[in-house]
Scaffold this motif. Structure first.
Motif, PDB file in Angstrom:
ATOM      1  N   ASN A  48       0.693  -1.437   0.005  1.00 34.83           N
ATOM      2  CA  ASN A  48       0.002  -0.085   0.137  1.00 34.83           C
ATOM      3  C   ASN A  48       0.808   1.180   0.090  1.00 34.83           C
ATOM      4  O   ASN A  48       0.499   2.253  -0.659  1.00 34.83           O
ATOM      5  N   THR A  49       1.772   1.180   0.831  1.00 35.21           N
ATOM      6  CA  THR A  49       2.869   2.455   0.764  1.00 35.21           C
ATOM      7  C   THR A  49       3.503   2.530  -0.617  1.00 35.21           C
ATOM      8  O   THR A  49       3.467   3.629  -1.046  1.00 35.21           O
ATOM      9  N   LEU A  50       4.059   1.504  -1.116  1.00 33.19           N
ATOM     10  CA  LEU A  50       4.516   1.719  -2.532  1.00 33.19           C
ATOM     11  C   LEU A  50       3.526   2.176  -3.421  1.00 33.19           C
ATOM     12  O   LEU A  50       3.965   2.839  -4.244  1.00 33.19           O
ATOM     13  N   LYS A  51       2.261   1.618  -3.363  1.00 35.85           N
ATOM     14  CA  LYS A  51       1.207   2.499  -4.292  1.00 35.85           C
ATOM     15  C   LYS A  51       0.862   3.828  -4.214  1.00 35.85           C
ATOM     16  O   LYS A  51       1.057   4.628  -5.196  1.00 35.85           O
ATOM     17  N   GLU A  52       1.005   4.239  -2.911  1.00 38.19           N
ATOM     18  CA  GLU A  52       0.916   5.491  -2.536  1.00 38.19           C
ATOM     19  C   GLU A  52       2.051   6.370  -3.161  1.00 38.19           C
ATOM     20  O   GLU A  52       1.846   7.388  -3.713  1.00 38.19           O
ATOM     21  N   LYS A  53       3.292   5.913  -2.845  1.00 38.64           N
ATOM     22  CA  LYS A  53       4.570   6.372  -3.277  1.00 38.64           C
ATOM     23  C   LYS A  53       4.658   6.523  -4.783  1.00 38.64           C
ATOM     24  O   LYS A  53       4.968   7.547  -5.416  1.00 38.64           O
ATOM     25  N   LYS A  54       4.132   5.682  -5.498  1.00 40.37           N
ATOM     26  CA  LYS A  54       4.297   5.584  -6.944  1.00 40.37           C
ATOM     27  C   LYS A  54       3.161   6.701  -7.609  1.00 40.37           C
ATOM     28  O   LYS A  54       3.335   7.272  -8.597  1.00 40.37           O
ATOM     29  N   THR A  55       1.969   6.684  -6.889  1.00 41.55           N
ATOM     30  CA  THR A  55       0.987   7.754  -7.468  1.00 41.55           C
ATOM     31  C   THR A  55       1.667   9.155  -7.137  1.00 41.55           C
ATOM     32  O   THR A  55       1.262  10.125  -8.029  1.00 41.55           O
ATOM     33  N   ALA A  56       2.020   9.236  -5.885  1.00 41.37           N
ATOM     34  CA  ALA A  56       2.641  10.814  -5.774  1.00 41.37           C
ATOM     35  C   ALA A  56       3.991  11.092  -6.801  1.00 41.37           C
ATOM     36  O   ALA A  56       3.941  12.168  -7.298  1.00 41.37           O
ATOM     37  N   LEU A  57       4.406  10.025  -6.997  1.00 41.19           N
ATOM     38  CA  LEU A  57       5.476  10.070  -8.091  1.00 41.19           C
ATOM     39  C   LEU A  57       5.083  10.467  -9.671  1.00 41.19           C
ATOM     40  O   LEU A  57       5.575  11.458 -10.242  1.00 41.19           O
ATOM     41  N   LYS A  58       3.958   9.698  -9.901  1.00 45.94           N
ATOM     42  CA  LYS A  58       3.334  10.120 -11.192  1.00 45.94           C
ATOM     43  C   LYS A  58       2.937  11.583 -11.189  1.00 45.94           C
ATOM     44  O   LYS A  58       3.137  12.264 -12.299  1.00 45.94           O
ATOM     45  N   LYS A  59       2.198  11.955 -10.175  1.00 41.61           N
ATOM     46  CA  LYS A  59       1.818  13.378 -10.062  1.00 41.61           C
ATOM     47  C   LYS A  59       3.102  14.160 -10.112  1.00 41.61           C
ATOM     48  O   LYS A  59       2.643  15.387 -10.739  1.00 41.61           O
ATOM     49  N   ALA A  60       3.844  14.065  -9.317  1.00 45.78           N
ATOM     50  CA  ALA A  60       5.212  15.228  -9.491  1.00 45.78           C
ATOM     51  C   ALA A  60       5.846  15.199 -10.783  1.00 45.78           C
ATOM     52  O   ALA A  60       5.967  16.254 -11.209  1.00 45.78           O
ATOM     53  N   GLU A  61       5.729  13.930 -11.467  1.00 43.16           N
ATOM     54  CA  GLU A  61       6.474  13.886 -13.058  1.00 43.16           C
ATOM     55  C   GLU A  61       5.616  14.741 -13.898  1.00 43.16           C
ATOM     56  O   GLU A  61       6.047  15.481 -14.927  1.00 43.16           O
ATOM     57  N   LYS A  62       4.051  14.710 -13.835  1.00 38.25           N
ATOM     58  CA  LYS A  62       3.306  15.483 -14.366  1.00 38.25           C
ATOM     59  C   LYS A  62       3.429  16.769 -14.391  1.00 38.25           C
ATOM     60  O   LYS A  62       3.551  17.835 -15.259  1.00 38.25           O
ATOM     61  N   GLU A  63       3.662  17.358 -12.792  1.00 37.70           N
ATOM     62  CA  GLU A  63       3.644  18.625 -12.784  1.00 37.70           C
ATOM     63  C   GLU A  63       5.069  19.039 -13.326  1.00 37.70           C
ATOM     64  O   GLU A  63       5.025  20.362 -13.707  1.00 37.70           O
ATOM     65  N   VAL A  64       6.050  18.534 -13.199  1.00 40.88           N
ATOM     66  CA  VAL A  64       7.376  18.942 -13.858  1.00 40.88           C
ATOM     67  C   VAL A  64       7.096  19.157 -15.244  1.00 40.88           C
ATOM     68  O   VAL A  64       7.723  20.083 -15.708  1.00 40.88           O
ATOM     69  N   ALA A  65       6.475  18.065 -16.089  1.00 37.01           N
ATOM     70  CA  ALA A  65       6.527  18.191 -17.356  1.00 37.01           C
ATOM     71  C   ALA A  65       5.772  19.581 -17.872  1.00 37.01           C
ATOM     72  O   ALA A  65       6.010  20.253 -18.733  1.00 37.01           O
ATOM     73  N   THR A  66       4.433  19.983 -16.980  1.00 37.32           N
ATOM     74  CA  THR A  66       3.821  21.004 -17.090  1.00 37.32           C
ATOM     75  C   THR A  66       4.581  22.171 -17.151  1.00 37.32           C
ATOM     76  O   THR A  66       4.533  23.252 -17.932  1.00 37.32           O
ATOM     77  N   LEU A  67       5.207  22.288 -16.123  1.00 38.93           N
ATOM     78  CA  LEU A  67       5.989  23.169 -15.691  1.00 38.93           C
ATOM     79  C   LEU A  67       7.150  23.739 -16.906  1.00 38.93           C
ATOM     80  O   LEU A  67       7.432  24.885 -17.357  1.00 38.93           O
ATOM     81  N   GLU A  68       7.933  22.602 -17.210  1.00 40.07           N
ATOM     82  CA  GLU A  68       8.931  22.770 -18.216  1.00 40.07           C
ATOM     83  C   GLU A  68       8.284  23.188 -19.627  1.00 40.07           C
ATOM     84  O   GLU A  68       8.798  23.776 -20.369  1.00 40.07           O
ATOM     85  N   ALA A  69       6.894  22.672 -19.954  1.00 40.12           N
ATOM     86  CA  ALA A  69       6.232  23.220 -21.015  1.00 40.12           C
ATOM     87  C   ALA A  69       6.044  24.614 -20.897  1.00 40.12           C
ATOM     88  O   ALA A  69       6.351  25.521 -21.894  1.00 40.12           O
ATOM     89  N   LYS A  70       5.534  24.992 -19.856  1.00 39.45           N
ATOM     90  CA  LYS A  70       5.374  26.437 -19.618  1.00 39.45           C
ATOM     91  C   LYS A  70       6.650  27.179 -19.627  1.00 39.45           C
ATOM     92  O   LYS A  70       6.608  28.419 -20.284  1.00 39.45           O
ATOM     93  N   LYS A  71       7.751  26.636 -19.135  1.00 31.62           N
ATOM     94  CA  LYS A  71       8.983  27.457 -19.233  1.00 31.62           C
ATOM     95  C   LYS A  71       9.321  27.571 -20.550  1.00 31.62           C
ATOM     96  O   LYS A  71       9.988  28.854 -21.018  1.00 31.62           O
ATOM     97  N   ALA A  72       9.310  26.589 -21.376  1.00 29.89           N
ATOM     98  CA  ALA A  72       9.910  26.552 -22.811  1.00 29.89           C
ATOM     99  C   ALA A  72       8.875  27.691 -23.467  1.00 29.89           C
ATOM    100  O   ALA A  72       9.271  28.434 -24.396  1.00 29.89           O
ATOM    101  N   LYS A  73       7.441  27.736 -23.229  1.00 30.30           N
ATOM    102  CA  LYS A  73       6.611  28.693 -24.046  1.00 30.30           C
ATOM    103  C   LYS A  73       6.978  30.201 -23.507  1.00 30.30           C
ATOM    104  O   LYS A  73       7.180  31.113 -24.308  1.00 30.30           O
ATOM    105  N   ALA A  74       7.332  30.262 -22.150  1.00 31.60           N
ATOM    106  CA  ALA A  74       7.852  31.570 -21.853  1.00 31.60           C
ATOM    107  C   ALA A  74       9.296  31.779 -22.386  1.00 31.60           C
ATOM    108  O   ALA A  74       9.370  33.287 -22.723  1.00 31.60           O
ATOM    109  N   ASP A  75      10.199  31.239 -22.501  1.00 30.22           N
ATOM    110  CA  ASP A  75      11.216  31.563 -22.954  1.00 30.22           C
ATOM    111  C   ASP A  75      11.179  31.842 -24.668  1.00 30.22           C
ATOM    112  O   ASP A  75      11.784  32.679 -25.189  1.00 30.22           O
ATOM    113  N   ALA A  76      10.445  30.957 -25.234  1.00 33.05           N
ATOM    114  CA  ALA A  76      10.253  31.251 -26.833  1.00 33.05           C
ATOM    115  C   ALA A  76       9.562  32.869 -26.788  1.00 33.05           C
ATOM    116  O   ALA A  76      10.038  33.432 -27.659  1.00 33.05           O
ATOM    117  N   LYS A  77       8.547  33.206 -25.953  1.00 41.02           N
ATOM    118  CA  LYS A  77       7.977  34.462 -25.872  1.00 41.02           C
ATOM    119  C   LYS A  77       9.006  35.496 -25.656  1.00 41.02           C
ATOM    120  O   LYS A  77       8.746  36.473 -26.460  1.00 41.02           O
TER     121      LYS A  77
END
Length: 109
Positions: A48-77
């Motif tokens: 159960n702990t492993l499942k929770e940690k994997k879920t948190a990891l996926k969420k964090a990875e998605k947030e990082v990907a979103t922030l990287e996309a926003k950063k790239a867009k801002a840099d291009a602008k």
């Protein structure tokens, strides 16, 4: 007279207490069963702990990907605005040196 092979000091067979041995083995079985149950419980908790940690990891990875996309867009602008500002400075400088609009367009190309 020669000795016979084998020992004569063998213990005499006595009556073994099977009931006592059965009771000991049953206690060992009960103990092992309890240990197995506790280990299985610990494994389930870890799963159960492993499942929770994997879920948190996926969420964090998605947030990082979103922030990287926003950063790239801002840099291009920012790069686009810097290019635009540079072009405006070049046009102003060329206008200040009394060039015509056609000549400026020719230089910009």
């Amino acid at each position: 007279m020669p000795r016979t092979k084998g020992s004569k000091n063998r213990p005499k067979t006595t009556h073994t207490d099977y009931a006592f041995q059965i009771a000991e083995k049953q206690e060992a079985i009960a103990s092992l069963t309890a240990e197995i149950a506790s280990i299985q419980k610990a494994i389930e908790e870890q799963k159960n702990t492993l499942k929770e940690k994997k879920t948190a990891l996926k969420k964090a990875e998605k947030e990082v990907a979103t922030l990287e996309a926003k950063k790239a867009k801002a840099d291009a602008k920012a790069a686009e605005e810097a290019k635009k500002a540079e072009a405006e400075r070049v046009v102003k400088r060329l206008l200040a040196s009394s060039m015509s609009a056609d000549e400026i367009l020719e230089k910009l190309k």
